[in-house]
Design an enzyme around this catalytic site. Structure first.
Site: not given
Ligand code: OGA
Ligand code: MN
Length: 286
Positions: A103, A270
């Site tokens: 995605h 994040r």
């Molecule tokens: C995100 C994601 C992937 C992961 O934080 O957008 O897709 O490896 N994470 O946790």
């Molecule tokens: Mn993601």
């Protein structure tokens, strides 16, 4: 310290060494920004970043995006959150477990974030890897006939994690996504606003259907595009170590996550950087 930038050797991505992201000169930032546009994914190892440090580096790319879908998970004033299967600082993490299909972040909003920065704090010994796929390369290697079919087409992207155990609102999920789920229509082939390069902007997790085609053609085309864009030749496979910071460009990179043992602790932080509404790419004049 001397800053070095070394391609991963995979379809995209580079490793950056000799840099402390807490203390980055303007000259080094300029080099990194250029390298990010060229390599699409940058990996920084052995970083020791507080949430403020991570937001500080991210905000040199542009204004931070607020956490929108999972606002109650946000920390640090709304711009950061934990991708985690444990509580951190009194907050539940998001996306706590399981594999995630390919995605791009926030493609279900009118204005998806341009960049995501994920910082590893604790990771499982095995699994929970993140895969990154080159959306420029995916588009450029499609058959000419298929590329010509895609110019001008639009796709509906939906975020419906609750309604589907695979986390998908995508075409593979079957059935209709939740009518209240966040959604946005974007061009299938977008023009990167800085590099000008065309990128394939559909994905298996969130793209539900193509507009401007009948349902059968939509399903057939999307199936072909998903299979094509996820080939190993376009992918960099990242195995996390604590202290890794990975920065990727959502305008030309897809990502996915491999499965992992839910009993193993996995905690990443994040931050995303605000982006613009994606614009359709047009064929080069011939
Ligand atoms: C995100 C994601 C992937 C992961 O934080 O957008 O897709 O490896 N994470 O946790
Ligand atoms: Mn993601």
């Amino acid at each position: 310290m001397t800053l070095t930038i070394e391609p991963t050797g995979a379809g995209l991505g580079a490793r950056v060494r000799g840099v402390d992201l807490r203390d980055l000169s303007d000259a080094d930032f300029t080099r990194l920004h250029r390298a990010w546009l060229d390599h699409q994914v940058l990996v920084f190892e052995d970083q020791d970043l507080s949430v403020e440090d991570q937001m500080g580096f991210a905000s040199r790319l542009g204004p931070l995006e607020r956490v929108r879908t999972a606002a109650d998970h946000a920390v640090a004033g709304g711009a950061a959150m934990y991708v985690a299967n444990r509580r951190v600082d009194g907050k539940e993490g998001v996306l706590p477990e399981g594999e995630m299909l390919f995605h791009t972040d926030q493609c279900y909003y009118e204005e998806p974030c341009q960049a995501t920065l994920l910082y590893a704090i604790e990771v499982p010994a095995v699994g929970g890897d993140t895969l990154f796929a080159d959306a420029y390369g995916a588009f450029a290697t499609l058959d000419r006939e298929l590329r010509d079919r895609l110019w001008g087409l639009r796709a509906l992207n939906v975020y419906d994690y609750a309604g589907n155990p695979t986390g998908a609102g995508g075409a593979g999920a079957g059935g209709e996504p939740d009518p209240d789920a966040p959604r946005a229509v974007h061009p299938v082939v977008i023009r990167h606003p800085v590099t000008g390069r065309p990128a394939l902007y559909v994905n298996r997790l969130m793209t539900v259907r193509l507009l401007d085609t009948d349902p059968d053609e939509s399903a057939a085309l999307l199936g072909r595009l998903f299979d094509h864009q996820e080939q190993d030749r376009f992918v960099y496979h990242h195995r996390w170590r604590p202290g890794d910071l990975v920065l990727w460009d959502n305008r030309c990179v897809l990502h996915a996550r491999t499965a992992f043992d839910p009993a193993a602790r996995r905690i990443l932080r994040r931050v995303t950087v605000r982006g613009e509404r994606p614009v359709a790419a047009a064929p080069a004049p011939s």
